[in-house]
Design a protein around this motif. Sequence first.
Motif, PDB file in Angstrom:
ATOM      1  N   GLY A  24       0.774  -1.225   0.000  1.00 60.26           N
ATOM      2  CA  GLY A  24       0.000   0.000   0.000  1.00 60.26           C
ATOM      3  C   GLY A  24       0.810   1.283   0.000  1.00 60.26           C
ATOM      4  N   LEU A  25       2.123   1.177   0.044  1.00 62.70           N
ATOM      5  CA  LEU A  25       2.950   2.384   0.067  1.00 62.70           C
ATOM      6  C   LEU A  25       3.216   2.897  -1.346  1.00 62.70           C
ATOM      7  N   SER A  26       3.269   4.195  -1.465  1.00 62.15           N
ATOM      8  CA  SER A  26       3.612   4.839  -2.731  1.00 62.15           C
ATOM      9  C   SER A  26       5.124   4.769  -2.936  1.00 62.15           C
ATOM     10  N   PRO A  27       5.581   4.977  -4.171  1.00 58.12           N
ATOM     11  CA  PRO A  27       7.025   5.050  -4.392  1.00 58.12           C
ATOM     12  C   PRO A  27       7.687   6.137  -3.533  1.00 58.12           C
ATOM     13  N   ASP A  28       7.011   7.258  -3.336  1.00 60.89           N
ATOM     14  CA  ASP A  28       7.588   8.317  -2.494  1.00 60.89           C
ATOM     15  C   ASP A  28       7.829   7.819  -1.077  1.00 60.89           C
ATOM     16  N   ASP A  29       6.861   7.084  -0.515  1.00 60.48           N
ATOM     17  CA  ASP A  29       7.034   6.559   0.839  1.00 60.48           C
ATOM     18  C   ASP A  29       8.088   5.459   0.885  1.00 60.48           C
ATOM     19  N   LEU A  30       8.100   4.592  -0.102  1.00 57.54           N
ATOM     20  CA  LEU A  30       9.085   3.509  -0.128  1.00 57.54           C
ATOM     21  C   LEU A  30      10.508   4.048  -0.183  1.00 57.54           C
ATOM     22  N   ASN A  31      10.699   5.133  -0.904  1.00 62.46           N
ATOM     23  CA  ASN A  31      12.036   5.676  -1.134  1.00 62.46           C
ATOM     24  C   ASN A  31      12.415   6.790  -0.165  1.00 62.46           C
ATOM     25  N   ALA A  32      11.490   7.180   0.710  1.00 63.97           N
ATOM     26  CA  ALA A  32      11.760   8.268   1.652  1.00 63.97           C
ATOM     27  C   ALA A  32      12.792   7.845   2.692  1.00 63.97           C
ATOM     28  N   ARG A  33      13.648   8.801   3.048  1.00 63.99           N
ATOM     29  CA  ARG A  33      14.626   8.590   4.116  1.00 63.99           C
ATOM     30  C   ARG A  33      14.330   9.612   5.199  1.00 63.99           C
ATOM     31  N   LEU A  34      14.279   9.176   6.434  1.00 66.70           N
ATOM     32  CA  LEU A  34      13.939  10.083   7.529  1.00 66.70           C
ATOM     33  C   LEU A  34      14.957  11.193   7.688  1.00 66.70           C
ATOM     34  N   ASP A  35      16.200  10.925   7.310  1.00 65.18           N
ATOM     35  CA  ASP A  35      17.236  11.949   7.173  1.00 65.18           C
ATOM     36  C   ASP A  35      18.269  11.410   6.194  1.00 65.18           C
ATOM     37  N   SER A  36      19.260  12.215   5.865  1.00 68.53           N
ATOM     38  CA  SER A  36      20.206  11.839   4.802  1.00 68.53           C
ATOM     39  C   SER A  36      21.065  10.628   5.141  1.00 68.53           C
ATOM     40  N   GLY A  37      21.138  10.254   6.405  1.00 68.50           N
ATOM     41  CA  GLY A  37      21.924   9.086   6.792  1.00 68.50           C
ATOM     42  C   GLY A  37      21.084   7.859   7.081  1.00 68.50           C
ATOM     43  N   ALA A  38      19.774   7.964   6.878  1.00 70.22           N
ATOM     44  CA  ALA A  38      18.867   6.870   7.216  1.00 70.22           C
ATOM     45  C   ALA A  38      18.595   5.977   6.010  1.00 70.22           C
ATOM     46  N   ASN A  39      18.165   4.763   6.294  1.00 72.22           N
ATOM     47  CA  ASN A  39      17.788   3.820   5.248  1.00 72.22           C
ATOM     48  C   ASN A  39      16.306   3.962   4.931  1.00 72.22           C
ATOM     49  N   SER A  40      15.969   3.855   3.661  1.00 76.47           N
ATOM     50  CA  SER A  40      14.566   3.876   3.241  1.00 76.47           C
ATOM     51  C   SER A  40      13.960   2.484   3.410  1.00 76.47           C
ATOM     52  N   ILE A  41      12.655   2.421   3.359  1.00 76.32           N
ATOM     53  CA  ILE A  41      11.973   1.118   3.366  1.00 76.32           C
ATOM     54  C   ILE A  41      12.427   0.314   2.158  1.00 76.32           C
ATOM     55  N   GLN A 158      12.927  -2.479  11.215  1.00 76.85           N
ATOM     56  CA  GLN A 158      13.333  -1.104  10.916  1.00 76.85           C
ATOM     57  C   GLN A 158      12.419  -0.501   9.844  1.00 76.85           C
ATOM     58  N   ALA A 159      12.086  -1.298   8.830  1.00 75.00           N
ATOM     59  CA  ALA A 159      11.183  -0.818   7.773  1.00 75.00           C
ATOM     60  C   ALA A 159       9.810  -0.483   8.349  1.00 75.00           C
ATOM     61  N   ALA A 160       9.321  -1.302   9.267  1.00 73.49           N
ATOM     62  CA  ALA A 160       8.029  -1.025   9.906  1.00 73.49           C
ATOM     63  C   ALA A 160       8.106   0.268  10.716  1.00 73.49           C
ATOM     64  N   PHE A 161       9.225   0.499  11.381  1.00 66.64           N
ATOM     65  CA  PHE A 161       9.412   1.743  12.126  1.00 66.64           C
ATOM     66  C   PHE A 161       9.367   2.944  11.185  1.00 66.64           C
ATOM     67  N   VAL A 162      10.080   2.865  10.071  1.00 65.88           N
ATOM     68  CA  VAL A 162      10.091   3.971   9.108  1.00 65.88           C
ATOM     69  C   VAL A 162       8.675   4.202   8.580  1.00 65.88           C
ATOM     70  N   ARG A 163       7.953   3.130   8.275  1.00 67.21           N
ATOM     71  CA  ARG A 163       6.587   3.275   7.794  1.00 67.21           C
ATOM     72  C   ARG A 163       5.752   4.029   8.825  1.00 67.21           C
ATOM     73  N   GLY A 164       5.857   3.646  10.079  1.00 71.59           N
ATOM     74  CA  GLY A 164       5.106   4.321  11.121  1.00 71.59           C
ATOM     75  C   GLY A 164       5.468   5.789  11.236  1.00 71.59           C
ATOM     76  N   ALA A 165       6.752   6.091  11.166  1.00 70.42           N
ATOM     77  CA  ALA A 165       7.192   7.495  11.245  1.00 70.42           C
ATOM     78  C   ALA A 165       6.650   8.304  10.069  1.00 70.42           C
ATOM     79  N   LEU A 166       6.662   7.705   8.884  1.00 67.31           N
ATOM     80  CA  LEU A 166       6.138   8.416   7.717  1.00 67.31           C
ATOM     81  C   LEU A 166       4.640   8.632   7.831  1.00 67.31           C
ATOM     82  N   GLN A 167       3.927   7.669   8.362  1.00 61.13           N
ATOM     83  CA  GLN A 167       2.473   7.800   8.480  1.00 61.13           C
ATOM     84  C   GLN A 167       2.085   8.837   9.526  1.00 61.13           C
ATOM     85  N   ARG A 168       2.941   9.097  10.507  1.00 63.25           N
ATOM     86  CA  ARG A 168       2.633  10.083  11.544  1.00 63.25           C
ATOM     87  C   ARG A 168       2.972  11.515  11.098  1.00 63.25           C
ATOM     88  N   ARG A 169       3.681  11.650   9.984  1.00 64.90           N
ATOM     89  CA  ARG A 169       4.060  12.987   9.504  1.00 64.90           C
ATOM     90  C   ARG A 169       2.838  13.787   9.121  1.00 64.90           C
TER      91      ARG A 169
END
Length: 169
Positions: A24-41, A158-169
């Motif tokens: 259910g994630l868009s390409p933008d969400d899949l490729n998003a990085r929480l900061d420049s040193g973080a890993n994307s989903i 970690q991917a689930a954590f990133v998903r949660g952080a993106l959904q709370r934005r």
Amino acid sequence: MKSAELLKDAFDRVKEEVHAAVEGLSPDDLNARLDSGANSIAWLVWHLTRVQDDHIADAGGLDQVWTSQKWSSRFDLALPEDSTGYGHTDEQVAAVRVGSADLLLGYHDAVHQQTLRYVAGLDDAALDRVVDENWTPPVTLGVRLVSVIGDDLQHVGQAAFVRGALQRR
């Protein structure tokens, strides 16, 4: 429960969690990085799948799904074809971009199927076979498989954590 059944259950759990983190994630969400040193989903799931593919193929004397089923050309990443993500720089992490959740899940599911076919034929004696003598003590197949499962679960968490952080934005 036999060893092969236990391994199947563990790898099935990885697949379930990968789907939960990605579907259910868009390409933008899949490729998003929480900061420049973080890993994307995308990077996390691609990496855990590449390592599983690499290690299962090596242990079983199989071709990697990445190349044999032409997933490398479908992803078309600006990375060496044999890259698994191990030791990636920030720039290399950023180079792992996917166009859809279906692409990422398709590759993971293909690796999952090869993994299940492989572990289905294992018995307890097979798990004692040494697969890597570069460590002290040498790594057995059983230890290697548990290592892959552990690594997969850490990265999908970690991917689930990133998903949660993106959904709370």
